[in-house]
Design a protein around this motif. Structure first.
Motif, PDB file in Angstrom:
ATOM      1  N   TRP A   1       0.839  -1.198   0.000  1.00  0.00           N
ATOM      2  CA  TRP A   1       0.000   0.000   0.000  1.00  0.00           C
ATOM      3  C   TRP A   1       0.871   1.243   0.000  1.00  0.00           C
ATOM      4  CZ3 TRP A   1      -0.955   3.065   4.642  1.00  0.00           C
ATOM      5  CH2 TRP A   1      -0.419   2.532   5.823  1.00  0.00           C
ATOM      6  N   LEU A   2       0.273   2.298  -0.501  1.00  0.00           N
ATOM      7  CA  LEU A   2       0.951   3.576  -0.655  1.00  0.00           C
ATOM      8  C   LEU A   2       0.292   4.608   0.247  1.00  0.00           C
ATOM      9  CD1 LEU A   2       2.940   5.458  -2.228  1.00  0.00           C
ATOM     10  CD2 LEU A   2       1.085   5.780  -3.891  1.00  0.00           C
ATOM     11  N   LEU A   3       1.086   5.225   1.092  1.00  0.00           N
ATOM     12  CA  LEU A   3       0.627   6.330   1.926  1.00  0.00           C
ATOM     13  C   LEU A   3       1.085   7.618   1.253  1.00  0.00           C
ATOM     14  CD1 LEU A   3      -0.328   7.670   4.644  1.00  0.00           C
ATOM     15  CD2 LEU A   3       2.033   7.366   5.412  1.00  0.00           C
ATOM     16  N   ALA A   4       0.160   8.491   0.922  1.00  0.00           N
ATOM     17  CA  ALA A   4       0.493   9.780   0.313  1.00  0.00           C
ATOM     18  C   ALA A   4       0.020  10.888   1.241  1.00  0.00           C
ATOM     19  CB  ALA A   4      -0.166   9.905  -1.054  1.00  0.00           C
ATOM     20  N   HIS A   5       0.916  11.850   1.495  1.00  0.00           N
ATOM     21  CA  HIS A   5       0.591  12.901   2.445  1.00  0.00           C
ATOM     22  C   HIS A   5       1.275  14.191   2.004  1.00  0.00           C
ATOM     23  CE1 HIS A   5      -0.893  13.273   6.734  1.00  0.00           C
ATOM     24  NE2 HIS A   5      -0.542  14.504   6.417  1.00  0.00           N
ATOM     25  N   GLY A   6       0.546  15.276   2.070  1.00  0.00           N
ATOM     26  CA  GLY A   6       1.130  16.581   1.770  1.00  0.00           C
ATOM     27  C   GLY A   6       1.812  17.152   2.997  1.00  0.00           C
ATOM     28  N   THR A   7       2.949  17.792   2.798  1.00  0.00           N
ATOM     29  CA  THR A   7       3.681  18.337   3.936  1.00  0.00           C
ATOM     30  C   THR A   7       3.002  19.564   4.543  1.00  0.00           C
ATOM     31  OG1 THR A   7       5.105  19.726   2.560  1.00  0.00           O
ATOM     32  CG2 THR A   7       5.895  17.490   3.077  1.00  0.00           C
ATOM     33  N   GLU A   8       2.063  20.169   3.811  1.00  0.00           N
ATOM     34  CA  GLU A   8       1.339  21.335   4.322  1.00  0.00           C
ATOM     35  C   GLU A   8      -0.140  21.019   4.560  1.00  0.00           C
ATOM     36  OE1 GLU A   8       2.946  24.129   5.192  1.00  0.00           O
ATOM     37  OE2 GLU A   8       4.770  23.079   4.579  1.00  0.00           O
ATOM     38  N   ASP A   9      -0.431  19.745   4.831  1.00  0.00           N
ATOM     39  CA  ASP A   9      -1.803  19.301   5.077  1.00  0.00           C
ATOM     40  C   ASP A   9      -2.373  20.036   6.278  1.00  0.00           C
ATOM     41  OD1 ASP A   9      -4.153  17.856   5.808  1.00  0.00           O
ATOM     42  OD2 ASP A   9      -3.350  16.041   4.894  1.00  0.00           O
TER      43      ASP A   9
ATOM     44  N   PHE B   1      -0.264  11.519  -8.865  1.00  0.00           N
ATOM     45  CA  PHE B   1      -0.714  10.585  -9.906  1.00  0.00           C
ATOM     46  C   PHE B   1       0.455   9.776 -10.460  1.00  0.00           C
ATOM     47  CE2 PHE B   1      -4.399  13.666 -11.080  1.00  0.00           C
ATOM     48  CZ  PHE B   1      -5.036  13.357  -9.896  1.00  0.00           C
ATOM     49  N   GLY B   2       1.595  10.437 -10.683  1.00  0.00           N
ATOM     50  CA  GLY B   2       2.768   9.725 -11.190  1.00  0.00           C
ATOM     51  C   GLY B   2       3.250   8.662 -10.221  1.00  0.00           C
ATOM     52  N   ALA B   3       3.322   9.016  -8.944  1.00  0.00           N
ATOM     53  CA  ALA B   3       3.756   8.051  -7.928  1.00  0.00           C
ATOM     54  C   ALA B   3       2.766   6.900  -7.803  1.00  0.00           C
ATOM     55  CB  ALA B   3       3.918   8.757  -6.577  1.00  0.00           C
ATOM     56  N   THR B   4       1.476   7.204  -7.915  1.00  0.00           N
ATOM     57  CA  THR B   4       0.453   6.156  -7.839  1.00  0.00           C
ATOM     58  C   THR B   4       0.581   5.197  -9.018  1.00  0.00           C
ATOM     59  OG1 THR B   4      -1.054   7.622  -6.651  1.00  0.00           O
ATOM     60  CG2 THR B   4      -2.031   5.704  -7.735  1.00  0.00           C
ATOM     61  N   MET B   5       0.781   5.724 -10.208  1.00  0.00           N
ATOM     62  CA  MET B   5       0.928   4.865 -11.394  1.00  0.00           C
ATOM     63  C   MET B   5       2.180   3.988 -11.283  1.00  0.00           C
ATOM     64  SD  MET B   5      -1.709   5.237 -13.196  1.00  0.00           S
ATOM     65  CE  MET B   5      -1.175   4.355 -14.639  1.00  0.00           C
ATOM     66  N   ARG B   6       3.290   4.547 -10.815  1.00  0.00           N
ATOM     67  CA  ARG B   6       4.506   3.740 -10.638  1.00  0.00           C
ATOM     68  C   ARG B   6       4.288   2.662  -9.584  1.00  0.00           C
ATOM     69  NH1 ARG B   6       6.370   8.864 -11.381  1.00  0.00           N
ATOM     70  NH2 ARG B   6       6.677   9.252  -9.157  1.00  0.00           N
ATOM     71  N   PHE B   7       3.618   3.016  -8.480  1.00  0.00           N
ATOM     72  CA  PHE B   7       3.329   2.049  -7.426  1.00  0.00           C
ATOM     73  C   PHE B   7       2.474   0.908  -7.977  1.00  0.00           C
ATOM     74  CE2 PHE B   7       0.545   0.426  -4.109  1.00  0.00           C
ATOM     75  CZ  PHE B   7       1.462   0.066  -3.122  1.00  0.00           C
ATOM     76  N   LEU B   8       1.396   1.259  -8.670  1.00  0.00           N
ATOM     77  CA  LEU B   8       0.511   0.231  -9.211  1.00  0.00           C
ATOM     78  C   LEU B   8       1.214  -0.638 -10.254  1.00  0.00           C
ATOM     79  CD1 LEU B   8      -2.797   2.279  -9.514  1.00  0.00           C
ATOM     80  CD2 LEU B   8      -2.249   0.501  -7.825  1.00  0.00           C
ATOM     81  N   SER B   9       2.047  -0.050 -11.080  1.00  0.00           N
ATOM     82  CA  SER B   9       2.729  -0.841 -12.103  1.00  0.00           C
ATOM     83  C   SER B   9       3.709  -1.835 -11.456  1.00  0.00           C
ATOM     84  CB  SER B   9       3.442   0.051 -13.100  1.00  0.00           C
ATOM     85  OG  SER B   9       4.527   0.724 -12.514  1.00  0.00           O
TER      86      SER B   9
ATOM     87  N   PHE C   1       5.084  -1.715   1.460  1.00  0.00           N
ATOM     88  CA  PHE C   1       4.627  -0.394   1.905  1.00  0.00           C
ATOM     89  C   PHE C   1       5.544   0.685   1.356  1.00  0.00           C
ATOM     90  CE2 PHE C   1       5.242   3.120   4.914  1.00  0.00           C
ATOM     91  CZ  PHE C   1       3.979   3.682   4.846  1.00  0.00           C
ATOM     92  N   GLU C   2       4.947   1.786   0.890  1.00  0.00           N
ATOM     93  CA  GLU C   2       5.705   2.948   0.457  1.00  0.00           C
ATOM     94  C   GLU C   2       5.022   4.204   0.989  1.00  0.00           C
ATOM     95  OE1 GLU C   2       6.519   3.035  -3.776  1.00  0.00           O
ATOM     96  OE2 GLU C   2       6.505   0.841  -3.821  1.00  0.00           O
ATOM     97  N   ALA C   3       5.826   5.180   1.329  1.00  0.00           N
ATOM     98  CA  ALA C   3       5.307   6.468   1.787  1.00  0.00           C
ATOM     99  C   ALA C   3       5.777   7.554   0.833  1.00  0.00           C
ATOM    100  CB  ALA C   3       5.775   6.770   3.202  1.00  0.00           C
ATOM    101  N   LEU C   4       4.867   8.453   0.516  1.00  0.00           N
ATOM    102  CA  LEU C   4       5.159   9.593  -0.342  1.00  0.00           C
ATOM    103  C   LEU C   4       4.734  10.850   0.407  1.00  0.00           C
ATOM    104  CD1 LEU C   4       5.788  10.935  -3.130  1.00  0.00           C
ATOM    105  CD2 LEU C   4       3.360  10.578  -3.659  1.00  0.00           C
ATOM    106  N   PHE C   5       5.683  11.749   0.643  1.00  0.00           N
ATOM    107  CA  PHE C   5       5.380  13.030   1.257  1.00  0.00           C
ATOM    108  C   PHE C   5       5.646  14.096   0.206  1.00  0.00           C
ATOM    109  CE2 PHE C   5       6.186  10.173   4.736  1.00  0.00           C
ATOM    110  CZ  PHE C   5       5.135  10.462   5.596  1.00  0.00           C
TER     111      PHE C   5
END
Length: 75
Positions: A6-14, A63-71, A34-38
């Protein structure tokens, strides 16, 4: 316990969920794949609007990180 990638995506200014919460979650995950994207400077919605008015620089990163993760994990 999550046992699939699974991919955790989070903005640093959330402004809704502080980035520190995402970092704490990421630090404790032991799941395989598991992968994390900030995303630096991204807010809670990654700059998206309703109605959708097109991608933003932050959604392009997401979107780019999600596509790479899914691929990697759905091949």
């Amino acid at each position: 316990t999550i046992t699939i990638p699974w991919l955790l995506a989070h903005g640093t200014e959330d402004e809704t969920v502080p980035v520190q919460e995402g970092r704490l979650l990421a630090a404790g995950v032991q799941a395989p794949g598991f992968e994390a994207l900030f995303v630096e400077g991204a807010r809670h919605g990654f700059g998206g609007t309703h109605p959708w008015s097109g991608p933003t620089p932050h959604t392009e990163i997401l979107f780019g990180a999600t596509m790479r993760f899914l691929s990697r994990h759905l091949a």
